[in-house]
Scaffold this motif. Structure first.
Motif, PDB file in Angstrom:
ATOM      1  N   ASP A 360       0.839  -1.186   0.000  1.00 23.48           N
ATOM      2  CA  ASP A 360       0.000   0.000   0.000  1.00 23.48           C
ATOM      3  C   ASP A 360       0.880   1.245   0.000  1.00 23.48           C
ATOM      4  O   ASP A 360       1.848   1.334   0.766  1.00 23.48           O
ATOM      5  N   ALA A 361       0.539   2.201  -0.847  1.00 22.11           N
ATOM      6  CA  ALA A 361       1.349   3.420  -0.970  1.00 22.11           C
ATOM      7  C   ALA A 361       0.454   4.650  -1.002  1.00 22.11           C
ATOM      8  O   ALA A 361       0.717   5.596  -1.725  1.00 22.11           O
ATOM      9  N   THR A 362      -0.617   4.631  -0.202  1.00 21.57           N
ATOM     10  CA  THR A 362      -1.601   5.699  -0.269  1.00 21.57           C
ATOM     11  C   THR A 362      -1.188   6.955   0.488  1.00 21.57           C
ATOM     12  O   THR A 362      -1.835   7.991   0.347  1.00 21.57           O
ATOM     13  N   ILE A 363      -0.135   6.871   1.303  1.00 21.57           N
ATOM     14  CA  ILE A 363       0.301   8.050   2.051  1.00 21.57           C
ATOM     15  C   ILE A 363       1.597   8.579   1.452  1.00 21.57           C
ATOM     16  O   ILE A 363       2.621   7.890   1.438  1.00 21.57           O
ATOM     17  N   GLU A 364       1.538   9.791   0.942  1.00 17.67           N
ATOM     18  CA  GLU A 364       2.714  10.484   0.404  1.00 17.67           C
ATOM     19  C   GLU A 364       2.471  11.974   0.617  1.00 17.67           C
ATOM     20  O   GLU A 364       1.579  12.548  -0.008  1.00 17.67           O
ATOM     21  N   VAL A 365       3.229  12.581   1.510  1.00 19.61           N
ATOM     22  CA  VAL A 365       2.957  13.972   1.889  1.00 19.61           C
ATOM     23  C   VAL A 365       4.255  14.766   1.965  1.00 19.61           C
ATOM     24  O   VAL A 365       5.336  14.200   2.149  1.00 19.61           O
ATOM     25  N   PRO A 366       4.180  16.089   1.838  1.00 20.47           N
ATOM     26  CA  PRO A 366       5.367  16.920   2.066  1.00 20.47           C
ATOM     27  C   PRO A 366       5.814  16.802   3.519  1.00 20.47           C
ATOM     28  O   PRO A 366       5.001  16.560   4.414  1.00 20.47           O
ATOM     29  N   VAL A 367       7.113  16.974   3.754  1.00 13.00           N
ATOM     30  CA  VAL A 367       7.650  16.891   5.110  1.00 13.00           C
ATOM     31  C   VAL A 367       8.583  18.080   5.332  1.00 13.00           C
ATOM     32  O   VAL A 367       9.227  18.564   4.399  1.00 13.00           O
ATOM     33  N   THR A 368       8.621  18.542   6.564  1.00 15.61           N
ATOM     34  CA  THR A 368       9.476  19.669   6.913  1.00 15.61           C
ATOM     35  C   THR A 368      10.825  19.163   7.409  1.00 15.61           C
ATOM     36  O   THR A 368      10.884  18.369   8.355  1.00 15.61           O
ATOM     37  N   ILE A 369      11.911  19.626   6.771  1.00 16.79           N
ATOM     38  CA  ILE A 369      13.275  19.278   7.174  1.00 16.79           C
ATOM     39  C   ILE A 369      14.026  20.579   7.448  1.00 16.79           C
ATOM     40  O   ILE A 369      14.158  21.417   6.552  1.00 16.79           O
ATOM     41  N   ARG A 370      14.460  20.738   8.662  1.00 16.92           N
ATOM     42  CA  ARG A 370      15.208  21.946   8.994  1.00 16.92           C
ATOM     43  C   ARG A 370      16.546  21.953   8.258  1.00 16.92           C
ATOM     44  O   ARG A 370      17.169  20.909   8.084  1.00 16.92           O
ATOM     45  N   ASP A 371      16.972  23.110   7.780  1.00 16.14           N
ATOM     46  CA  ASP A 371      18.199  23.244   6.990  1.00 16.14           C
ATOM     47  C   ASP A 371      18.189  22.259   5.819  1.00 16.14           C
ATOM     48  O   ASP A 371      19.062  21.382   5.707  1.00 16.14           O
ATOM     49  N   PRO A 372      17.213  22.379   4.917  1.00 12.58           N
ATOM     50  CA  PRO A 372      17.067  21.381   3.853  1.00 12.58           C
ATOM     51  C   PRO A 372      18.235  21.316   2.883  1.00 12.58           C
ATOM     52  O   PRO A 372      18.371  20.323   2.158  1.00 12.58           O
ATOM     53  N   ASP A 373      19.092  22.342   2.848  1.00 15.39           N
ATOM     54  CA  ASP A 373      20.249  22.310   1.951  1.00 15.39           C
ATOM     55  C   ASP A 373      21.452  21.613   2.576  1.00 15.39           C
ATOM     56  O   ASP A 373      22.462  21.396   1.903  1.00 15.39           O
TER      57      ASP A 373
END
Length: 513
Positions: A360-373
């Protein structure tokens, strides 16, 4: 080793002291050489050998392959249980390092790529041909990209592993370490206890909703046929009534034009008969119109009922699917490259096109990552077993930018994901954090495949990429409450183009994925 300075001193001494001194110096040199040789032999690591933990083993939870040490180690909830030497990919055909899972098992597999080569007890970890299997071990990396294990070891292991079991291939030595962090799942005992009964109740509700939807569909399909027949009957009655009215009008005109008593009597009789006929047909038409209105109202109601039943069928099937999935371990993958969070859970349904099981792959959402670079590394967190605090976790790091704790500190998992997964989280659940995107090898019949782009991937070069198959993207009704809608495999996700220190990753060569 005797250096140049020592050799020069020895030459001077031999001239000064004569033959006895030469013999003494030769003995000293031999002793020095023997000591240095022994030290070198002692410093060289012993080759890996098969080993079994001196305790009763539980179900294996993960395997870690060390490319550096040419060794595989399997772990259960209490530590390592099995070790063996391996032979990974040779130069130019290197076994890719990264995070994988067992996708398919074949006791007597023969290669479709390498002249029908025998690969007994094969456990596939990518659909393009990388696998663990029994094979010859010359004592060094020598395969075409697979991980060869001793024949007997692979045979004993085959029945112990399971579809979806984590396989980590590390460029260096790596092992799980006990780990705790507030971001890890904390299940609720009451939610776990109630989950089986809830899944069963929702499954029954989904069956009833599907039955109601089928009945509503039949009723809605029957209504148009009935209304069509009714409309034809109305048109016929309307035609007969119009003709009767015309006859009455003619009879009325004939009566007005009659000059004799006989003609008037005959015209009056025709008029009365035409009036009676028109009146009777008018009554029939009024009744038919009333019935038609009732039928049309019923047809509209049936259409509305079908719409409601189909909505309830979808909603209950989705709820039943989610409840059943709550009985399975959940795996989360968080990619710094795509800034997304993905969830995979095994439905245990066989793949419709053969090979493996549907995830099952029904959950795919944006996520917050601090200092993404800023690079975050690649870390695998695994729930091993229940404890008083909920779950006991370990962490494995195979690409260390941040350490495991610092990596988790930078992640904010969306609340809605935690609310759906954490209360019923089970042992074997996992969270993977990586700089990498998901490999193109990740599709509807895999858990997660993520490859370290800063390591050689020659083992992919000779293999064709996985076909652009369909991936499970949603839930629908079905006899076992796991009906899946399918869509085309998405385009490969962008690679993480920056490596530690701001240097770019090497570009992928064609055919690596």
């Amino acid at each position: 080793m005797i250096n140049r300075f020592t050799t020069a001193q020895s030459t001077v001494a031999m001239r000064r002291w004569g033959r006895p001194a030469i013999v003494t110096l030769a003995a000293m040199a031999a002793l020095t050489a023997l000591t240095a040789g022994a030290a070198a032999k002692q410093a060289r690591p012993a080759p890996p050998t098969e080993a079994v933990a001196p305790r009763e083993a539980g179900e294996p939870i993960m395997a870690i392959v060390s490319i550096k040490s040419q060794q595989v180690t399997f772990y259960d909830a209490d530590g390592w249980i099995l070790r063996a030497p391996v032979s990974t990919g040779t130069t130019g055909r290197e076994t890719p390092a990264g995070v994988f899972a067992v996708l398919e098992k074949d006791k007597d597999h023969h290669s479709s790529m390498y002249d029908d080569a025998w690969m007994p007890n094969m456990q596939r970890i990518t659909w393009n041909g990388v696998a663990l299997h029994g094979g010859p071990l010359p004592g060094y990396a020598a395969s075409h990209g697979c991980v060869r294990m001793p024949y007997g070891f692979a045979e004993k292991l085959f029945e112990k592993t399971w579809i979806g079991m984590r396989v980590i291939i590390s460029p260096n030595d790596a092992e799980p370490v006990e780990f705790s962090h507030p971001a890890l799942f904390v299940p609720k005992a009451e939610a776990i206890a109630a989950a089986p009964a809830r899944a069963e109740a929702l499954a029954r509700e989904a069956v009833e909703a599907a039955r109601t939807a089928d009945e509503a569909k039949k009723a809605a399909a029957k209504a148009p046929r009935e209304t069509a027949l009714l409309a034809a009957s109305l048109r016929k009655l309307q035609g007969l009534k119009a003709r009767a009215d015309a006859e009455f009008a003619r009879a009325d005109r004939a009566l007005a034009a009659a000059r004799t008593d006989e003609a008037k009597a005959r015209a009056e009789d025709l008029k009365q008969k035409a009036a009676a006929k028109a009146a009777d047909l008018g009554t029939q038409l009024d009744s038919a119109k009333a019935a038609a209105k009732s039928k049309l109202d019923a047809a509209a109601a049936a259409k509305d009922a079908l719409k409601a039943a189909q909505t309830r069928k979808v909603d209950t099937a989705k709820a039943a699917s989610e409840a059943k999935l709550a009985l399975e371990p959940a795996s989360i993958f968080i990619s710094r490259a795509t800034q997304k969070l993905y969830v995979r859970r095994n439905t245990h349904r066989p793949a419709p096109d053969g090979g493996g099981e549907v995830f099952d792959a029904t959950i795919e959402v944006p996520v917050t990552i601090r200092d993404p670079d800023k690079p975050i590394g690649t870390h695998v967190f695994t729930a091993l077993a229940r404890n008083d605090g909920g779950l006991r976790w370990t962490a494995v790091t195979i690409d260390n930018a941040d350490d495991a704790k610092a990596a988790l500190d930078r992640i904010t998992i969306p609340r809605e994901v935690l609310e759906r997964i954490a209360p019923t989280a089970l042992p074997r659940s996992s969270i993977v954090i990586s700089d990498e995107p998901l490999s193109k090898e990740t599709n509807y019949r895999t858990e997660f495949v993520a490859v370290l782009n800063n390591q050689p991937q020659g083992g992919f070069i000779t293999r064709k990429p996985t076909a652009n198959v369909q991936v499970a993207s949603g839930n629908g009704g079905g006899a076992d409450f796991f009906g899946f809608l399918f869509q085309r495999n998405p385009e490969p996700q962008p690679a993480n183009t920056r490596r530690r220190g701001g240097q770019p990753y090497p570009q992928r060569q064609p055919g690596w994925w």
